[in-house]
Design a protein around this motif. Sequence first.
Motif, short mmCIF file in Angstrom:
data_model
loop_
_atom_site.label_atom_id
_atom_site.label_comp_id
_atom_site.label_asym_id
_atom_site.label_seq_id
_atom_site.Cartn_x
_atom_site.Cartn_y
_atom_site.Cartn_z
N LEU A 1 0.86 -1.18 0.00
CA LEU A 1 0.00 0.00 0.00
C LEU A 1 0.89 1.23 0.00
O LEU A 1 1.77 1.35 0.86
CB LEU A 1 -0.91 0.01 1.22
CG LEU A 1 -1.85 -1.19 1.37
CD1 LEU A 1 -2.54 -1.18 2.72
CD2 LEU A 1 -2.88 -1.21 0.25
N GLU B 1 0.91 5.39 0.01
CA GLU B 1 0.17 6.62 0.19
C GLU B 1 0.88 7.79 -0.49
O GLU B 1 2.11 7.82 -0.56
CB GLU B 1 0.02 6.94 1.68
CG GLU B 1 -0.61 5.84 2.52
CD GLU B 1 0.40 4.86 3.11
OE1 GLU B 1 0.03 4.08 4.00
OE2 GLU B 1 1.57 4.89 2.69
N CYS C 1 -4.21 6.25 -2.09
CA CYS C 1 -3.61 5.01 -1.60
C CYS C 1 -3.67 4.01 -2.75
O CYS C 1 -4.76 3.56 -3.13
CB CYS C 1 -4.37 4.49 -0.40
SG CYS C 1 -3.92 2.81 0.12
N TRP D 1 -8.47 4.68 6.26
CA TRP D 1 -7.42 5.68 6.45
C TRP D 1 -7.20 5.85 7.95
O TRP D 1 -8.16 5.89 8.72
CB TRP D 1 -7.81 7.02 5.84
CG TRP D 1 -7.66 7.08 4.36
CD1 TRP D 1 -8.65 6.95 3.43
CD2 TRP D 1 -6.45 7.30 3.62
NE1 TRP D 1 -8.13 7.06 2.16
CE2 TRP D 1 -6.78 7.27 2.25
CE3 TRP D 1 -5.12 7.50 3.99
CZ2 TRP D 1 -5.83 7.45 1.25
CZ3 TRP D 1 -4.18 7.68 3.00
CH2 TRP D 1 -4.52 7.65 1.65
N THR E 1 -7.35 1.80 -6.07
CA THR E 1 -6.94 3.04 -5.43
C THR E 1 -8.04 3.54 -4.50
O THR E 1 -9.23 3.45 -4.83
CB THR E 1 -6.61 4.12 -6.46
OG1 THR E 1 -5.58 3.63 -7.34
CG2 THR E 1 -6.09 5.38 -5.79
N TYR F 1 -1.97 7.13 6.94
CA TYR F 1 -1.69 5.80 6.42
C TYR F 1 -2.98 5.17 5.90
O TYR F 1 -4.07 5.46 6.40
CB TYR F 1 -1.16 4.88 7.52
CG TYR F 1 0.08 5.35 8.22
CD1 TYR F 1 0.02 6.19 9.32
CD2 TYR F 1 1.34 4.91 7.80
CE1 TYR F 1 1.16 6.60 9.99
CE2 TYR F 1 2.49 5.31 8.45
CZ TYR F 1 2.39 6.16 9.54
OH TYR F 1 3.53 6.56 10.20
N CYS F 2 -2.84 4.28 4.94
CA CYS F 2 -3.96 3.45 4.54
C CYS F 2 -3.66 2.00 4.92
O CYS F 2 -2.50 1.60 5.04
CB CYS F 2 -4.26 3.57 3.05
SG CYS F 2 -2.93 3.09 1.94
#
Length: 115
Positions: A4, A6, A22, A36, A77, A94-95
């Motif tokens: 992943l 970001e 993301c 998220w 995405t 962050y994802c």
Amino acid sequence: QVQLVESGGGLVQPGGSLRLSCAASGTVFSIYNMGWYRQDPGKQRELVATITISGNTNYANSVKGRFTISRDNAKNTMYLQMNSLKPEDTAVYYCNIAPPREAYWGQGTQVTVSS
């Protein structure tokens, strides 16, 4: 291997907007709810928003009405549109899947809201 990544963070004045992205590799988007998260130094990581596979969303009270989470499953995405930003939104974003999996944390993207 799931990855992943970001992007989209930056420095913005209070009241401004940013759009985070993301990008996901692998099959994560087809089978997981996504989220998220954010972390300010010295604080615990907190959930910002989640979106299910079918597009149902949920938000932390602190961002409700200002942030919008969305996903494009065809592009693997996820996005976070952040409007009316406040200094307290400053954090690394962050994802991850929802609930998060330790192995999927990436580098995050820094969002700084300051005049």
